[in-house]
Design an enzyme around this catalytic site. Structure first.
Site, PDB file in Angstrom:
ATOM      1  N   ASN A   9       5.875 -53.336 -20.140  1.00  0.00           N
ATOM      2  CA  ASN A   9       7.018 -53.403 -19.224  1.00  0.00           C
ATOM      3  C   ASN A   9       7.953 -54.571 -19.523  1.00  0.00           C
ATOM      4  OD1 ASN A   9       8.485 -52.398 -17.109  1.00  0.00           O
ATOM      5  ND2 ASN A   9       7.063 -53.052 -15.504  1.00  0.00           N
TER       6      ASN A   9
ATOM      7  N   ARG B 254      -4.155 -50.149  -1.065  1.00  0.00           N
ATOM      8  CA  ARG B 254      -3.659 -51.514  -1.230  1.00  0.00           C
ATOM      9  C   ARG B 254      -2.531 -51.740  -0.230  1.00  0.00           C
ATOM     10  NH1 ARG B 254      -0.198 -54.005  -6.330  1.00  0.00           N
ATOM     11  NH2 ARG B 254       1.523 -53.455  -4.942  1.00  0.00           N
TER      12      ARG B 254
ATOM     13  N   TYR C 123       7.158 -59.513  -4.048  1.00  0.00           N
ATOM     14  CA  TYR C 123       6.486 -58.473  -4.808  1.00  0.00           C
ATOM     15  C   TYR C 123       5.938 -57.377  -3.882  1.00  0.00           C
ATOM     16  CZ  TYR C 123       2.894 -55.961  -7.232  1.00  0.00           C
ATOM     17  OH  TYR C 123       2.132 -54.949  -7.728  1.00  0.00           O
TER      18      TYR C 123
ATOM     19  N   ASP D  73      -2.888 -57.488  -3.452  1.00  0.00           N
ATOM     20  CA  ASP D  73      -2.499 -58.116  -4.719  1.00  0.00           C
ATOM     21  C   ASP D  73      -1.719 -59.394  -4.437  1.00  0.00           C
ATOM     22  OD1 ASP D  73      -1.773 -58.718  -7.298  1.00  0.00           O
ATOM     23  OD2 ASP D  73      -0.977 -56.721  -7.771  1.00  0.00           O
TER      24      ASP D  73
ATOM     25  N   HIS E  44      -0.748 -61.326  -6.824  1.00  0.00           N
ATOM     26  CA  HIS E  44       0.185 -61.343  -7.947  1.00  0.00           C
ATOM     27  C   HIS E  44       0.428 -62.763  -8.485  1.00  0.00           C
ATOM     28  CE1 HIS E  44       3.236 -59.330 -10.470  1.00  0.00           C
ATOM     29  NE2 HIS E  44       2.593 -58.241 -10.133  1.00  0.00           N
TER      30      HIS E  44
ATOM     31  N   GLU F 289      -6.660 -59.471  -5.432  1.00  0.00           N
ATOM     32  CA  GLU F 289      -6.308 -59.348  -6.857  1.00  0.00           C
ATOM     33  C   GLU F 289      -5.425 -60.504  -7.330  1.00  0.00           C
ATOM     34  OE1 GLU F 289      -4.508 -55.557  -7.607  1.00  0.00           O
ATOM     35  OE2 GLU F 289      -3.378 -56.282  -9.326  1.00  0.00           O
TER      36      GLU F 289
ATOM     37  N   GLU G 113      -5.057 -57.578 -15.119  1.00  0.00           N
ATOM     38  CA  GLU G 113      -4.084 -56.577 -15.592  1.00  0.00           C
ATOM     39  C   GLU G 113      -3.220 -57.118 -16.720  1.00  0.00           C
ATOM     40  OE1 GLU G 113      -2.090 -55.828 -11.816  1.00  0.00           O
ATOM     41  OE2 GLU G 113      -0.301 -56.838 -12.552  1.00  0.00           O
TER      42      GLU G 113
ATOM     43  N   ARG H 269      -9.679 -55.876 -14.408  1.00  0.00           N
ATOM     44  CA  ARG H 269      -8.541 -54.954 -14.283  1.00  0.00           C
ATOM     45  C   ARG H 269      -7.934 -54.514 -15.609  1.00  0.00           C
ATOM     46  NH1 ARG H 269      -6.027 -52.822 -10.796  1.00  0.00           N
ATOM     47  NH2 ARG H 269      -3.971 -53.769 -10.993  1.00  0.00           N
TER      48      ARG H 269
ATOM     49  N   ASP I 163       4.344 -48.394 -14.720  1.00  0.00           N
ATOM     50  CA  ASP I 163       4.756 -48.769 -16.079  1.00  0.00           C
ATOM     51  C   ASP I 163       3.661 -48.473 -17.106  1.00  0.00           C
ATOM     52  OD1 ASP I 163       4.063 -51.133 -14.246  1.00  0.00           O
ATOM     53  OD2 ASP I 163       3.628 -52.015 -16.200  1.00  0.00           O
TER      54      ASP I 163
ATOM     55  N   GLU J 248      -6.515 -47.859 -10.087  1.00  0.00           N
ATOM     56  CA  GLU J 248      -5.228 -47.921  -9.382  1.00  0.00           C
ATOM     57  C   GLU J 248      -4.404 -46.668  -9.662  1.00  0.00           C
ATOM     58  OE1 GLU J 248      -2.679 -51.150 -10.669  1.00  0.00           O
ATOM     59  OE2 GLU J 248      -1.517 -51.096  -8.806  1.00  0.00           O
TER      60      GLU J 248
ATOM     61  N   TRP K 292       5.856 -65.003 -11.056  1.00  0.00           N
ATOM     62  CA  TRP K 292       6.236 -63.775 -10.358  1.00  0.00           C
ATOM     63  C   TRP K 292       5.001 -62.909 -10.194  1.00  0.00           C
ATOM     64  CZ3 TRP K 292       6.012 -58.545 -11.864  1.00  0.00           C
ATOM     65  CH2 TRP K 292       6.510 -57.657 -10.876  1.00  0.00           C
TER      66      TRP K 292
HETATM   67  O1  EZ4 Z   1       3.457 -55.877 -11.231  1.00  0.00           O
HETATM   68  O2  EZ4 Z   1       2.566 -53.326 -13.561  1.00  0.00           O
HETATM   69  O3  EZ4 Z   1      -1.335 -54.161  -9.485  1.00  0.00           O
HETATM   70  N1  EZ4 Z   1      -0.278 -53.831  -9.938  1.00  0.00           N
HETATM   71  C1  EZ4 Z   1       0.683 -54.671 -10.347  1.00  0.00           C
HETATM   72  C2  EZ4 Z   1       1.899 -54.063 -10.979  1.00  0.00           C
HETATM   73  C3  EZ4 Z   1       2.597 -55.016 -11.930  1.00  0.00           C
HETATM   74  C4  EZ4 Z   1       3.408 -54.247 -12.935  1.00  0.00           C
HETATM   75  C5  EZ4 Z   1       4.048 -55.176 -13.952  1.00  0.00           C
HETATM   76  O4  EZ4 Z   1       4.569 -54.469 -15.019  1.00  0.00           O
HETATM   77  O5  EZ4 Z   1       0.534 -55.856 -10.206  1.00  0.00           O
HETATM   78  O6  EZ4 Z   1       2.787 -53.610  -9.977  1.00  0.00           O
HETATM   79 CO    CO Z   2      -1.527 -56.343  -9.815  1.00  0.00          CO
END
Ligand code: EZ4
Ligand code: CO
Length: 403
Positions: free
Chosen positions: A37, A147, A159, A210, A212, A236, A262, A283, A316, A339, A403
């Site tokens: 992505n 989630r 996010y 998440d 993030h 997560e 991830e 992940r 993505d 997921e 981010w």
């Molecule tokens: O932000 O795949 O758990 N899922 C995520 C996703 C990520 C995107 C980034 O390309 O964290 O939404």
């Molecule tokens: Co994630």
């Protein structure tokens, strides 16, 4: 069976996807996802310029040797671009081998371990009440695991909150957008969110969240602790994991299960996390972690430490990745959850697939191979459009943060 041709197909049926197609002298073809992505063309170029020339003439059955050739043979190991490119080759070759055997891919891995693959869906809302509504809507649709994310009072863009009602696509601008962040505001809000969600949904539905990568280890420990009464399935990406030791601090303070990985691309990214039992779910998934061949290696290592899989499955990751991941999930003994962020209709038209959703479980289908094909003519109608993920800044002074 010799590889005769390979090509990269970049298309944008609503969002960008990079697909590698490999052809053989026996007429069998296979495809692999290579989407990274916001950095799609880097992988496309790595494949076209540096990988495809080395593939022509090789025996398509030698998946392991080709994997080692591309990993060790590059000298420059690892990294998301390299490992996504290797993943695409690996996935396409497993697709071909399974088609040659006339079997669904999971049979080649060792056969079925479960009736279906439990997936979690995304419930997103601007505020707590909208997220609660979305959680209940997902429960109604049959999801066993959900989630929950919501907007945070006082923060403009965070996010997991879509522009419209539920649809959320983070790569949403031709230059990176800017989000804002405050750990204090988020830490106040999130326990309230889960109190409301747990109350509404009842005790049985698995709830996930998440973070993030936004918190420091001690902040993540505080969040994990405050979420314990709502017994989450997982928290997560609580903190960035470049320093795997960071998770020890979180672990020492909370029994909320931890998921991460991830953005990892090899077993080395999670070696300490797994062997020290600092996490509960890994992940990594097919496209960003070196394909089926490498993902299987990670899962087997994780199994020794009772760490289960929870493959990334955002939009993505193309339907090709989803198809391959579902075969992997159908086999892997230490499966946790998968997921699911459903693709739009156009994407599903470009990528016809054998997988399906029923009562909270996904089924990979019984088609030979991984069960996903690409309609190249249709794909050609939707050329690449540059799109970036956002960046994130602290709300009070604009400092760039994760981010
Ligand atoms: O932000 O795949 O758990 N899922 C995520 C996703 C990520 C995107 C980034 O390309 O964290 O939404
Ligand atoms: Co994630």
């Amino acid at each position: 069976m010799k590889i005769t041709h390979a090509r990269v197909i970049v298309c944008c049926p609503g969002r960008n996807f990079v697909t590698l197609k490999i052809e053989t002298d026996e007429g069998l073809t296979g495809i692999g996802d290579a989407t990274l992505n916001g950095r799609e063309l880097a992988v496309a170029s790595y494949l076209s310029e540096h990988v495809i020339p080395c593939l022509i003439g090789r025996d398509a059955h030698q998946i392991e040797d080709i994997w080692q050739y591309l990993y060790r043979g590059a000298y420059w190991r690892r990294g998301p671009v390299t490992m996504s490119a290797i993943a695409a080759v690996d996935t396409a070759l497993w697709d071909i081998k399974a088609k040659a055997a006339n079997m669904p891919l999971y049979q080649l891995l060792g056969g079925r371990s479960r009736t279906g693959v439990m997936v979690y869906g995304h419930a997103n809302g601007r505020d707590i009440s909208q997220t609660v509504e979305e959680v209940l809507r997902h429960k109604e649709m049959g999801y066993l695991a959900i989630r929950a994310q919501s907007g945070v009072p006082g923060l403009d863009k965070v996010y997991g909150v879509g522009k419209g009602t539920t649809f959320y696509e983070p790569a949403d601008a031709d230059l990176p957008g800017e989000h804002d962040w405050s750990s204090e505001k988020y830490l106040l809000h999130t326990p309230r969110l889960f109190e409301a969600v747990r109350q509404a949904v009842g005790p049985d539905t698995h709830l996930l969240h998440d973070v993030h990568h936004r918190l420091t280890p001690i902040e993540a420990a505080r969040l994990g602790k405050s979420l314990e009464p709502f017994h989450l399935f997982w928290m997560e990406d609580a903190t960035p994991a470049e320093n795997q030791e960071a998770f020890r601090l979180i672990r020492q303070h909370t029994t909320t299960p931890l998921a991460v990985g991830e953005v990892f691309n090899t077993i080395w990214d999670c070696k300490d996390l797994i062997q020290n039992q600092l996490i509960d779910y890994i992940r990594t998934t097919v496209v960003h972690a070196g394909g089926i061949t490498h993902l299987r290696r990670i899962a087997d290592f994780a199994a020794m430490f009772q760490v289960r899989t929870g493959c990334h499955g955002a939009t993505d990751l193309s339907p090709v990745c989803m198809g391959a991941a579902l075969h992997f999930d159908t086999w892997v003994p230490n499966f946790g959850v998968q997921e699911l962020m459903p693709h739009n209709e156009l994407t599903n038209e470009v990528f016809a697939h054998a997988y399906s959703f029923d009562k909270g479980l996904m089924h990979c289908g019984e088609t030979a191979g991984h069960g996903v094909e690409i309609d190249e003519k249709l794909a050609a109608k939707y050329p690449y459009q540059r799109a970036y993920l956002p960046v994130n800044r602290l709300a009070h002074d604009g400092t760039l943060t994760n981010w």
